[in-house]
Design a protein around this motif. Structure first.
Motif, PDB file in Angstrom:
ATOM      1  N   THR A   1       0.840  -1.200   0.000  1.00  0.00           N
ATOM      2  CA  THR A   1       0.000   0.000   0.000  1.00  0.00           C
ATOM      3  C   THR A   1       0.870   1.244   0.000  1.00  0.00           C
ATOM      4  N   MET A   2       1.922   1.224   0.820  1.00  0.00           N
ATOM      5  CA  MET A   2       2.828   2.369   0.859  1.00  0.00           C
ATOM      6  C   MET A   2       3.539   2.540  -0.485  1.00  0.00           C
ATOM      7  N   LEU A   3       3.973   1.430  -1.098  1.00  0.00           N
ATOM      8  CA  LEU A   3       4.628   1.531  -2.402  1.00  0.00           C
ATOM      9  C   LEU A   3       3.708   2.194  -3.416  1.00  0.00           C
ATOM     10  N   ARG A   4       2.448   1.783  -3.427  1.00  0.00           N
ATOM     11  CA  ARG A   4       1.492   2.384  -4.364  1.00  0.00           C
ATOM     12  C   ARG A   4       1.289   3.876  -4.081  1.00  0.00           C
ATOM     13  N   ASP A   5       1.119   4.202  -2.789  1.00  0.00           N
ATOM     14  CA  ASP A   5       0.906   5.603  -2.412  1.00  0.00           C
ATOM     15  C   ASP A   5       2.101   6.469  -2.789  1.00  0.00           C
ATOM     16  N   GLU A   6       3.289   5.993  -2.490  1.00  0.00           N
ATOM     17  CA  GLU A   6       4.495   6.766  -2.794  1.00  0.00           C
ATOM     18  C   GLU A   6       4.723   6.849  -4.302  1.00  0.00           C
ATOM     19  N   ALA A   7       4.444   5.772  -5.025  1.00  0.00           N
ATOM     20  CA  ALA A   7       4.587   5.797  -6.483  1.00  0.00           C
ATOM     21  C   ALA A   7       3.670   6.864  -7.086  1.00  0.00           C
TER      22      ALA A   7
END
Length: 165
Positions: free
Chosen positions: A91-97
């Motif tokens: 989820t964090m990877l998606r948000d940061e991306a």
């Protein structure tokens, strides 16, 4: 050139394989460590829950500050909440991306060891490859800790091999 969506898809694949391997761990293996100076199985599990999120935050912030704080919080990761923590990392990877969506992937970036690269190279080499490398280490730890039934299929596609005829 890889797109952010393709990168995230590959990260999710790696994350799913790691979670699958975790379901196949032998009982009482969390304290296993190959040698005295290597992480235990549990410490490896804790580390991998932030292994890609920290460099992704670096790509966004151009500093390791958030990544360092993230790793301090890994002691709360247990075998029971490991899959949830891996999902939280995705989820964090998606948000940061999403914060990188307007940045060109061929734009300048810097590897942690001060080597110049493009943003796309950084994302592949520091974010995706972290999951790939730790997936393999996790697989090898699991095998060495007694999960002898794990096969190539478990390691590469995240599924147990079909029984041999």
């Amino acid at each position: 050139m890889i797109t952010l969506e393709q990168l995230l898809h590959s990260c999710e694949h790696e994350s799913n394989i790691i979670k699958h391997i975790a379901t196949r761990l032998p009982a009482n293996c969390l304290e296993y460590r190959p040698t005295e100076k290597q992480r235990t199985m549990l410490e490896l599990m804790q580390y991998v829950t932030r292994a890609s999120a920290a460099p992704m935050c670096y790509a966004v912030d151009n500093t390791w500050d958030r990544g360092m704080v993230m790793h301090e919080g890994t002691s709360a990761v247990t075998a029971e909440n490991f899959a949830d923590e891996m999902d939280a990392q995705m989820t964090m990877l998606r948000d940061e991306a999403g914060k990188l969506a307007d940045k060109p992937l061929d734009g300048p970036c810097m590897m942690p060891w001060r080597e110049e690269c493009t943003l796309g190279e950084f994302l592949v080499n520091a974010v995706l490859k972290a999951l790939t490398a730790y997936r393999m280490q996790f697989f090898l730890y699991a095998k060495a800790a007694g999960a002898s039934e794990l096969s190539t299929a478990d390691c590469w596609i995240g599924k147990a091999a079909p029984p041999q005829a």
